[in-house]
Scaffold this active site. Structure first.
Site, PDB file in Angstrom:
ATOM      1  N   HIS A 159      29.698  53.513  40.377  1.00 13.61           N
ATOM      2  CA  HIS A 159      28.299  53.257  40.042  1.00 13.61           C
ATOM      3  C   HIS A 159      27.803  54.427  39.195  1.00 13.61           C
ATOM      4  O   HIS A 159      28.024  55.579  39.542  1.00 13.61           O
ATOM      5  CB  HIS A 159      27.461  53.130  41.323  1.00 13.61           C
ATOM      6  CG  HIS A 159      25.990  52.929  41.081  1.00 13.61           C
ATOM      7  ND1 HIS A 159      25.484  51.749  40.580  1.00 13.61           N
ATOM      8  CD2 HIS A 159      24.927  53.744  41.285  1.00 13.61           C
ATOM      9  CE1 HIS A 159      24.158  51.837  40.499  1.00 13.61           C
ATOM     10  NE2 HIS A 159      23.798  53.042  40.906  1.00 13.61           N
ATOM     11  N   SER A 198      21.604  53.600  36.845  1.00 16.65           N
ATOM     12  CA  SER A 198      21.087  52.995  38.067  1.00 16.65           C
ATOM     13  C   SER A 198      19.651  52.504  37.841  1.00 16.65           C
ATOM     14  O   SER A 198      19.413  51.695  36.940  1.00 16.65           O
ATOM     15  CB  SER A 198      21.193  53.993  39.224  1.00 16.65           C
ATOM     16  OG  SER A 198      20.972  53.372  40.463  1.00 16.65           O
ATOM     17  N   ASP A 225      30.464  47.342  41.979  1.00 12.85           N
ATOM     18  CA  ASP A 225      29.467  48.418  42.042  1.00 12.85           C
ATOM     19  C   ASP A 225      29.212  48.794  43.501  1.00 12.85           C
ATOM     20  O   ASP A 225      28.696  47.995  44.276  1.00 12.85           O
ATOM     21  CB  ASP A 225      28.181  47.937  41.368  1.00 12.85           C
ATOM     22  CG  ASP A 225      27.100  48.988  41.294  1.00 12.85           C
ATOM     23  OD1 ASP A 225      26.792  49.604  42.334  1.00 12.85           O
ATOM     24  OD2 ASP A 225      26.545  49.190  40.193  1.00 12.85           O
TER      25      ASP A 225
END
Length: 427
Positions: A372, A209, A305
């Site tokens: 994600h 991330s 995502d």
């Protein structure tokens, strides 16, 4: 004494009547706005219908606060010392190092950074004393076949700007917050070099991330500080954020990044070739600088995502009538028109990585899952039922690419083609 106490209570009651409502509303607004971008679970095991393995004592790795941070002026947002978790390598992995940068979004205002400073994403006061090393950090060869015996490090994220903020911005913005992400990165890398990484034969910089974005921003720095003869590459997991408008046509993410860059003074930390030709905040988007990175890079991203769909494509501010409410939480609840929009988002990702796809040294694993950050999650990284493309798990694909066993440019067909996907369900 009683009179003094009584007077204090009266003042408190008067203050409460006139100010408590305003203060409460202010705090509520801060938390509400922060919730759009503060993701406390980015590196955690996700909410899936499968039970992740329970960590054994050997998988729990203790926190270490940086010994070099104070002398370097490297502090978390609240002024506390940054830290990391280190698991020593063994056998053939003693001179191999894998560094993982924790994720967790960003903060773009004094208010949101102040709120963040009261969480584990802004202060080491709230760090866990032990964390479980799973996925790419696991010491279990059945879960992590290629890197299980390497020196493995998880650097905690507490600056709110992808390890890239600079102290000059503190004075400009007249805040008591510490914008020292770049100094945190440099201090901890120096510390790891003194612990044996200066003799590394192999190295990988990874991140999830916001940490995945940081692994791209700092990839060449990492390469340049390891021995010249070391074999070094970088892997970005869920860090390829797109510069696309939201469903109402507003540049939500671009505006947000512009605020982050301005607040924390990131322009000197970003790719300088990119900064020289365009507005600095655009250089937070990997599509603008990934082709400038000299070190080989692997992109691991979900084409659908969920973080980007919920915060970039359909942020709450673009869904006031709640027509996207069910779809944002569970991709299986999206109607035909909404799926067209999501397929369009996937197409934007394909366009953004188009030039990188031609890079012979680069690798990629672009699955069509509603997911994600997948490297630290055993059910996604490597297990009998984990995410696959062409019958290859993420772990096998990254290993094949890193060790040059074969080129890896895996791109999934559009949703819902992949039966191995762990699609998140937030309902």
């Amino acid at each position: 004494m009683a009179i003094s106490t009584f007077s204090s209570l009266l003042r408190y009651r008067k203050w409460a009547k006139s100010n408590w409502l305003v203060a409460s509303l202010g705090l509520l607004l801060i938390v509400f706005s922060l919730s759009f971008f503060l993701d406390l679970t980015s590196d955690s095991v996700p909410f899936v219908d499968h039970n992740p393995p329970i960590a054994s004592p050997s998988d729990l790795v203790k926190l270490k606060l940086s010994s070099k941070a104070k002398e370097r002026g490297a502090f978390c947002l609240d002024g506390s010392l940054p830290g990391y978790h280190f698991s020593k390598g063994s056998g053939s992995g003693t001179k191999s190092w894998l560094i993982h940068l924790e994720g967790g979004s960003w903060c773009n205002t004094i208010a949101s950074c102040s709120a963040r400073a009261m969480t584990r994403l802004g202060s080491s006061k709230y760090f866990e004393h032990e964390v479980s090393f799973q996925g790419v950090l696991s010491s279990d060869p059945s879960q992590n076949p290629d890197f299980f015996n390497w020196n493995r490090v998880k650097i905690r994220y507490c600056d709110g700007a992808s390890f890239s903020g600079r102290p000059e911005a503190e004075f400009k913005n007249e805040t008591r917050l510490f914008f020292r992400g770049q100094l945190i990165w440099e201090a901890i890398i120096d510390e790891l070099l003194s612990m044996g990484m200066s003799n590394a034969k192999q190295g990988i910089l990874t991140g999830c991330s916001a940490g995945g974005l940081a692994s791209l921003i700092h990839c060449d720095y990492f390469r340049d500080h390891l021995p010249k003869d070391a074999f070094v590459k970088c892997v970005s997991d869920g860090g390829f954020f797109l510069n696309v408008p939201d469903v109402l046509g507003n540049p939500t993410m671009r505006s947000f990044y512009r605020d982050v860059v301005k607040l924390q003074g990131l322009d000197k930390s970003l790719d300088q070739k990119c900064v020289a030709r365009t507005e600095p905040s655009k250089c937070m988007f990997p599509q603008e600088f990934v082709n400038n990175i000299r070190t080989p890079v692997f992109l691991l991203n979900a084409a659908y995502d969920y973080w980007q769909i919920q915060h970039v494509l359909v942020p709450a501010s673009a869904d006031l009538d709640k027509s996207w409410a069910k779809c944002r939480l569970n991709i299986k609840e999206c109607d035909a028109e909404q799926m067209k929009v999501l397929h369009g988002f996937r197409s934007s990702l394909m366009d953004a990585i188009g030039k990188f796809h031609q890079n012979k040294a680069g690798g990629m694993f672009i699955d069509s899952c509603y997911s994600h950050s997948q490297m630290l999650k055993p059910v996604m990284w490597h297990s009998p039922t984990s995410t696959r493309i062409k019958n290859k798990t993420i772990a096998e694909s990254v290993g094949d690419w890193y060790f040059n066993r074969k080129p890896v440019k895996l791109i999934d067909r559009p949703y819902p083609c992949n039966p191995y996907c762990y699609n998140m369900n937030f309902t």
